[in-house]
Scaffold this motif. Sequence first.
Motif, PDB file in Angstrom:
ATOM      1  N   ARG A   1      20.134  13.950 -49.931  1.00 58.25           N
ATOM      2  CA  ARG A   1      19.840  14.962 -48.914  1.00 58.25           C
ATOM      3  C   ARG A   1      18.357  14.971 -48.542  1.00 58.25           C
ATOM      4  O   ARG A   1      17.991  15.168 -47.388  1.00 58.25           O
ATOM      5  CB  ARG A   1      20.263  16.338 -49.426  1.00 58.25           C
ATOM      6  CG  ARG A   1      20.105  17.444 -48.396  1.00 58.25           C
ATOM      7  CD  ARG A   1      20.642  18.765 -48.911  1.00 58.25           C
ATOM      8  NE  ARG A   1      22.080  18.693 -49.147  1.00 58.25           N
ATOM      9  CZ  ARG A   1      22.798  19.721 -49.592  1.00 58.25           C
ATOM     10  NH1 ARG A   1      22.204  20.882 -49.861  1.00 58.25           N
ATOM     11  NH2 ARG A   1      24.094  19.593 -49.779  1.00 58.25           N
ATOM     12  N   ALA A   2      17.490  14.700 -49.522  1.00 55.49           N
ATOM     13  CA  ALA A   2      16.046  14.733 -49.274  1.00 55.49           C
ATOM     14  C   ALA A   2      15.607  13.619 -48.330  1.00 55.49           C
ATOM     15  O   ALA A   2      14.668  13.779 -47.550  1.00 55.49           O
ATOM     16  CB  ALA A   2      15.291  14.619 -50.595  1.00 55.49           C
TER      17      ALA A   2
ATOM     18  N   MET B   1      17.472   6.346 -35.486  1.00 58.12           N
ATOM     19  CA  MET B   1      17.475   6.764 -34.079  1.00 58.12           C
ATOM     20  C   MET B   1      16.385   6.039 -33.292  1.00 58.12           C
ATOM     21  O   MET B   1      16.604   5.614 -32.153  1.00 58.12           O
ATOM     22  CB  MET B   1      17.285   8.281 -33.981  1.00 58.12           C
ATOM     23  CG  MET B   1      18.516   9.085 -34.383  1.00 58.12           C
ATOM     24  SD  MET B   1      18.244  10.870 -34.296  1.00 58.12           S
ATOM     25  CE  MET B   1      17.951  11.088 -32.537  1.00 58.12           C
ATOM     26  N   ILE B   2      15.211   5.892 -33.902  1.00 64.92           N
ATOM     27  CA  ILE B   2      14.106   5.178 -33.246  1.00 64.92           C
ATOM     28  C   ILE B   2      14.472   3.713 -33.034  1.00 64.92           C
ATOM     29  O   ILE B   2      14.260   3.143 -31.955  1.00 64.92           O
ATOM     30  CB  ILE B   2      12.814   5.301 -34.083  1.00 64.92           C
ATOM     31  CG1 ILE B   2      12.322   6.754 -34.087  1.00 64.92           C
ATOM     32  CG2 ILE B   2      11.727   4.372 -33.534  1.00 64.92           C
ATOM     33  CD1 ILE B   2      11.186   7.015 -35.052  1.00 64.92           C
ATOM     34  N   ILE B   3      15.052   3.099 -34.076  1.00 68.76           N
ATOM     35  CA  ILE B   3      15.444   1.686 -33.989  1.00 68.76           C
ATOM     36  C   ILE B   3      16.482   1.477 -32.894  1.00 68.76           C
ATOM     37  O   ILE B   3      16.350   0.574 -32.054  1.00 68.76           O
ATOM     38  CB  ILE B   3      15.991   1.192 -35.346  1.00 68.76           C
ATOM     39  CG1 ILE B   3      14.855   1.104 -36.365  1.00 68.76           C
ATOM     40  CG2 ILE B   3      16.673  -0.169 -35.191  1.00 68.76           C
ATOM     41  CD1 ILE B   3      15.316   0.808 -37.778  1.00 68.76           C
ATOM     42  N   PHE B   4      17.523   2.316 -32.875  1.00 70.20           N
ATOM     43  CA  PHE B   4      18.580   2.166 -31.873  1.00 70.20           C
ATOM     44  C   PHE B   4      18.072   2.460 -30.461  1.00 70.20           C
ATOM     45  O   PHE B   4      18.568   1.882 -29.489  1.00 70.20           O
ATOM     46  CB  PHE B   4      19.769   3.064 -32.211  1.00 70.20           C
ATOM     47  CG  PHE B   4      20.633   2.527 -33.312  1.00 70.20           C
ATOM     48  CD1 PHE B   4      21.270   1.299 -33.176  1.00 70.20           C
ATOM     49  CD2 PHE B   4      20.802   3.226 -34.492  1.00 70.20           C
ATOM     50  CE1 PHE B   4      22.059   0.785 -34.194  1.00 70.20           C
ATOM     51  CE2 PHE B   4      21.588   2.725 -35.515  1.00 70.20           C
ATOM     52  CZ  PHE B   4      22.220   1.501 -35.367  1.00 70.20           C
TER      53      PHE B   4
ATOM     54  N   VAL C   1      15.879   8.868 -42.927  1.00 69.37           N
ATOM     55  CA  VAL C   1      16.677   7.688 -42.577  1.00 69.37           C
ATOM     56  C   VAL C   1      17.284   7.848 -41.189  1.00 69.37           C
ATOM     57  O   VAL C   1      17.288   6.908 -40.378  1.00 69.37           O
ATOM     58  CB  VAL C   1      17.792   7.459 -43.628  1.00 69.37           C
ATOM     59  CG1 VAL C   1      18.733   6.337 -43.179  1.00 69.37           C
ATOM     60  CG2 VAL C   1      17.190   7.128 -44.983  1.00 69.37           C
ATOM     61  N   LEU C   2      17.782   9.048 -40.895  1.00 67.56           N
ATOM     62  CA  LEU C   2      18.397   9.318 -39.593  1.00 67.56           C
ATOM     63  C   LEU C   2      17.389   9.152 -38.460  1.00 67.56           C
ATOM     64  O   LEU C   2      17.691   8.536 -37.426  1.00 67.56           O
ATOM     65  CB  LEU C   2      18.976  10.732 -39.574  1.00 67.56           C
ATOM     66  CG  LEU C   2      19.686  11.160 -38.277  1.00 67.56           C
ATOM     67  CD1 LEU C   2      20.890  10.266 -38.011  1.00 67.56           C
ATOM     68  CD2 LEU C   2      20.118  12.621 -38.360  1.00 67.56           C
TER      69      LEU C   2
END
Length: 239
Positions: free
Chosen positions: A187-188, A198-201, A193-194
């Motif tokens: 969770r931390a 999002m930046i990569i995609f 990671v999300l």
Amino acid sequence: MNNKPQLIYVLPNLFTAISAFLGIISIISSIQGNYQKALFYIILSLICDGLDGRVARLTKTTSKFGVEFDSLADLVAFGVAPAIFFYMSIGVDYGKLGSLITAFFVVFGAIRLARFNVTTGTYEPSVFIGLPIPTAAVVSAIYTYAYIKYEFLESYGFIFLVLQAILGFLMVSNIRYPSFKKVDFSRANFLKVLIILMIIFSFLYLYPLEALVFLVSLYVLYGITRALYNFIIIIFKKI
């Protein structure tokens, strides 16, 4: 009822077979000059290759046959297919040197697969020893397609020849690369990671080829930079 275990056993090997099949189709596409399709099929092979092992572990159907079949399929999809793609696009213009580097890529890929099979379990699972052949294949294919797409790169064909040779040597090197098999999704770290994904995609959506070139180059250079850093640290400790 007796057929159920057999069907489950076939499932991971089916993904392996599809990966090999796509590798052959990629080779045919390269020979026909359909380079975009050749790249596409190699990437699809990568996806299937990632699924076969996970499906086998999930269904508890891992087997010695599956390991050997996977290696043979990988040699076709990630050794021969990207090598032919490279040769038909770049290597053919450099005569025997182009042929030599094309052949070495396949041979070093075979050595990488054999070494992986005999050393599995002897190294930490969070790293690969040497550049994995699927990664080398995708990097090679993306670089080759960038060379085809951008006309200004035609004057730098020899550099791409050198890059192909480097990818081959990296496969049989002892340079460690992250495997991402033990990414912490607690969770931390989930939000971090999300955001990164999002930046990569977003970049992949806006600039697909450029983003791919950047990402694969970053991965390859990470291993080299880390190895050089560790080497320098060892040298300074001896002084």
